[in-house]
Design a protein around this motif. Structure first.
Motif: not given
Length: 292
Positions: A107-122
């Motif tokens: 669960c910890s890895l799945a949560a910390t994998g959620n890194v996509s920003p609210m906007g789009a990646p620059a």
């Protein structure tokens, strides 16, 4: 999740970042006009923010394709990067001595994998996963755990796992493997056709989820529970535990799981969700909404 005044601003940011990534600016004024009209008409106290996001997506498709070389390149590179991390990630999970420990680490890895920003990646760059890497090497903090997700999983039979982005779905695959070790029937939900950076059946198959999970079902946009007879709706109704990844799915499913337990895994990326969870923005969270 019911709307906060900030939800309208975040939705505009989400649309803008996706438009600027694949549009030459000339279509942005009419696009924004359409979104503002939508918010003025539909942003009520009882609105589902995930459903509003879906309506906004319908409006931007006229100007911004959800599938493009820009997004394909990001997803391909991110999938490859996560695939390289998975042996170390799997070792981190399996070093736990108990089933509860393995479940919590996954669960910890799945949560910390959620890194996509609210906007789009620059700049069209692939995502990196510094927090997940820190966890694997014993240097990073665990996410904030709220409620006993392991107990909820133990007491469930049918898990409805709603994924978020390509790349991070590789970490989801480790959690799905733990659920299968616990004897659970697992349905994995992805997007089809392609929907910006979100995971598709091809991304799921890249991480062997077509073999690990019991089935993969598809939705066109953010999944919002409905009365239809789609494979996703049927699997949702049969489930007794919902696992939800990311901001959009939290907005669509928080308080909308029809009494089923729901385990939310995400990074808190906005003030509205921070207030709803009473946890600071920027934190990673594994939060159980117990069966009601």
């Amino acid at each position: 999740m019911k709307p906060d005044i900030k939800c309208g601003l975040c939705l505009l940011e989400w649309v803008y970042e996706r438009a600027i990534a694949s549009n030459n600016n000339e279509d942005i004024p009419p696009l924004f006009k359409n979104i503002v009209h939508l918010l003025a008409r539909e942003m009520t106290e009882s609105a589902n923010v995930g459903a509003l996001c879906n309506q906004a997506a319908d409006l931007i498709y006229e100007f911004v394709p959800p599938e493009s070389d820009f997004w394909s390149a990001i997803k391909r590179e991110t999938n490859g990067y996560v695939a390289g991390l998975l042996p170390q990630a799997a070792a981190y999970v399996n070093q736990a001595r108990t089933p509860r420990g393995k479940f919590q680490r996954a669960c910890s890895l799945a949560a910390t994998g959620n890194v996509s920003p609210m906007g789009a990646p620059a700049g069209g760059k692939a995502f990196s996963f510094p927090e997940a890497l820190a966890l694997m090497t014993g240097k990073g903090p665990l996410p904030v755990f709220i409620g006993d997700g392991f107990k909820a999983a133990t007491q469930s039979n049918y898990v409805f796992y709603v994924t978020d982005n390509a790349g991070e779905i590789g970490f989801d695959a480790l959690l799905v493997a733990q659920l299968k070790n616990m004897g659970k029937d697992v349905t994995v939900v992805v997007k089809e056709p392609a929907y910006f950076e979100d995971a598709t059946p091809a991304d799921a198959e890249f991480f062997d989820l077509n073999r690990t999970a019991d089935r993969i079902v598809t939705v066109k946009k953010v999944f919002v529970p409905g009365k239809g007879k789609s494979a996703a709706n049927l699997a949702f109704r049969k489930s007794d535990l919902v696992i939800s990844k990311g901001t959009g799915n939290y907005e669509a499913l928080r308080g909308e799981t029809q009494g089923k337990s729901a385990l939310f895994l995400l990074k808190i990326k906005c003030a509205a969700i921070a207030r709803d969870m009473e946890i600071s923005e920027g934190k990673f969270v594994v939060k159980l909404d117990a069966r009601s």
